[in-house]
Structure formats: structure tokens, C-alpha cells
Design an enzyme around this catalytic site. Sequence first.
Site, PDB file in Angstrom:
ATOM      1  CG  HIS A 170      -1.768  -1.210   1.361  1.00 18.30           C
ATOM      2  ND1 HIS A 170      -2.913  -1.435   0.634  1.00 18.30           N
ATOM      3  CD2 HIS A 170      -1.587  -2.315   2.130  1.00 18.30           C
ATOM      4  CE1 HIS A 170      -3.410  -2.611   0.964  1.00 18.30           C
ATOM      5  NE2 HIS A 170      -2.620  -3.175   1.857  1.00 18.30           N
ATOM      6  CB  SER A 299      14.479  17.089 -18.942  1.00 18.15           C
ATOM      7  OG  SER A 299      13.731  18.295 -18.942  1.00 18.15           O
TER       8      SER A 299
END
Length: 459
Positions: A170, A299
Site C-alpha cells: 500500500h 529533459s
Amino acid sequence: MPLSTISALSPLDGRYAARLAPLRPLMSEQGYMHKRVQVEVCWFIALSDAGFAEFRPLTPGARTYLLGLVKNFSEADAAAIKEIEKTTNHDVKAVEYWIKSKFEARPELRAASEFVHFACTSEDINNTSHALQLRGAREQVLLPGLDAVIAKMREMAHQYAEVPMLSRTHGQTASPTTVGKEVANVVVRLVAARERIAGVKLLAKMNGAVGNYNAHLAAWPDFDWEAFSRKVVESAEPLGLGLTFQPYSIQIEPHDYMAELFDAVARANTILVDWCRDVWGYVSLGYFKQKLREGEIGSSTMPHKVNPIDFENAEGNLGLANALLKHLAEKLPVSRWQRDLTDSTVLRNMGVALGYAALAYHALGIGLAKLELNEEALRADLDASWEVLAEPIQTVMRRYGVHGAYEKLKEVTRGKTVTAEDLHGLIRSLDIPQAEKDRLLAMTPASYIGKAAELARRV
């Protein structure tokens, strides 16, 4: 606009064309034509050996010539068939006429030319050709691509079998594992999925217009056409097709095996989507670094970035593959009555679906080869997560009958920053044997890995 890799509508034949070169001869229209020629030639030669007075066995020279039409089939041959199709407006008939045109200079073959496509419906040629295409794609592209991914991941599972890693359930800190064990989990799933792909039998029928050998029996009523067809379908190449005989069909082979195959490929792809997302997360956490490539830019504005582009590329292409594979699996087994043509145009996209899968396997191979383990980041996460030892402490407490063991550890650890000193203080206060206290005091998040290393080495 002339067609090129830049002007191609599909990225499979454009940006990624070079990566899919092994698939193109198998799943392109030229590849389809090639397999049709193979089936027609195989059927023709088999008919000559059937014992009919009207069609005597072919001479060795004629057989060699016919098999040469298959072996040496070229782009020019495919273009010639397309030219004939402009007149026939029927692709299978164009193949038949092209083969007959190759008989013109050979009296022996010219005399027997009416036995080309004898008693066959178009689907007798098409379904066998599709099965041959899929066999080639499976054996030469799909399975080798998956095998390369499995081999690399198995190597990683063994290499990192003992490297501790913090688990997350989780998204929260959980009992530690090892890097190798997490990779091994995927390897085991992929191996099972790979075997399902390899295990699908590729079926083929050659039983005429509605599956009953009507035309065959009209010509030779006393001949065992079913046994003959089975022999052609199941005998080894080049005089047979090396497929599995389908005894019952409508005009078309029902395509259930195709659905089974495409579902099997999709299952493997889904496992790989799961892995792509997990490894993307591990890169984000810093557990893996990526080897730099000279000149590569991560990038356009942030010079520091090294993006996990290969796993992102793979995930996207696996999704595209599965979207098409799902439609193929759901649509192909459905045909109105004896047949309709909805399957025909869909089947022409099998190569597209498999192409996206092959592209994803290639990207995964590149991405896996660029990964470098960052053990410093792994250690730092473990050292900051002493709360994960609440599990073994409360389990030992339960062994010795300490009342409320779970609740006591929950009070100490849940939602709190836990230190080694916090846990050690609790351990020393427990009413359990000293040997057990010593064992728990020696435990660290990095050492609490159960059988993870053993399991990782086992795959």
C-alpha cells in the site's frame, strides 16, 4: 507523399521500423502471400502423390522447381501477385494465377495446372497461411524476445539475491525482502506465461467450402479426403505444413486457437506492465540508477534528469499490443453462419499487435541492461525503517505467550518514527528467554529477509 520511415502512418513501419525487421517477412502482406504460395505448392505436390490416374507423381525436377518457388519467393513475386489482383479483385485467386503463370515454360506442370487450388476454398489456403505466419512469429520473434527478458531478469535475481531491500505494501514500509527476490517473483510469472504461449497448438483445416469435403468427393467419391488433408496439414515441411489438423469447421477455421494464443501473449504482456511500473518506482526511489549514454538528453529544460524512458516506452507499447490482442481474441472466434468477412480485415492486423509486443520486449531489454543497483539508497531506506521489526518482535512474543503482543507493538510503532533504541528497550523488558532477546537485539531491517535470498537463487 512517398512512403518512407518518416512518412509512414504507423510507427511500426516508421520510427521503429529497424527494430521490427525480423517480424516483417513473417507478418507483412508479402509474408502472407509467401505462406499462401507455400500452401498451394504443398497441396499440389501432395495431390500428385495421391494415386490419381489423372495426376501422376511429379518428376524430381518439377518438385525441386515448385519448392524453389517457395524458397526463393521475393518482393518482386509479391508485386507480381498484387498486379494480378488488380484484375481478379481476389487475393487468393491472384496467387493461384501467379503459380500457374510459372508453369508456362514447363510442359509437365502446365498439363497439370488445373490441380492448383484443386477443391480448395480460399479459406483452406488462408487459415493454413495464418497458422504458418503465427508459428514463424512465435518461434522467431515473440519467444526469443521474451526469453531474452527472462534470461536478463533471472541473471538479476541471482546477482541481487542477497541484497536487502525495504518492501512496500500500500506504498507503506513493510517487511524487508531482497532485490533478487522481487525480480524472481516476475521471472516465475513470466516463465509460466511463456510456456502457455509456446503450448498453444496451431490448427489448420483443408476441408472445402463448408467443411464437408463436398467438392473433393464430387471428383473422387471413394478417396479418403479427410486422411489426405490431415497428412498434408500435419506432415513435416516442406512436403507438409507441420501444423495440427482441425477436423471440424465451418467455411473458416474457427480461430479459437488464435484467441488462446493472443490471450496468452496478453497475459505475458500484463505481467510485464506490472514489472515496468514497479521498476519505474524503484528508479524513482533511487534504488536503481541508469547507465548514461553519451549525448542522450533526459529533459529539454532540466539537465540533471535521466528518465526511465525504456520502461515507459515498453509499458505504452504493451498496452497497445494488449488492446489489439484483446480485440483479436474476442472478435475472431465469432462468424455469422458459415462465414463473413469481418475476420479478414482484422486478421491483417495480427502483425501490428505482435509488433507492439515485440517492440516492448526490445525496449525492456535495453532498459534492463541500463540498470545499476544503488545499494547506498537501499541501505538508507532500511536504516530509516526500524518499525518493520515490529512484526518479528510481536511474533516471538506470541510464541512465548506474551499477552497482547500485537497491540503492544502497535502502540509503540504505528504512525511513529521508530528508532533502534525504542525497539531494543522494549525487547529487554520482555518476559522471554534471554537467547530470544539476544536474537531479536541482533536483528536489523537489513537482516530480516526470511528466505528471500534462497528463493531468489532458486529461479
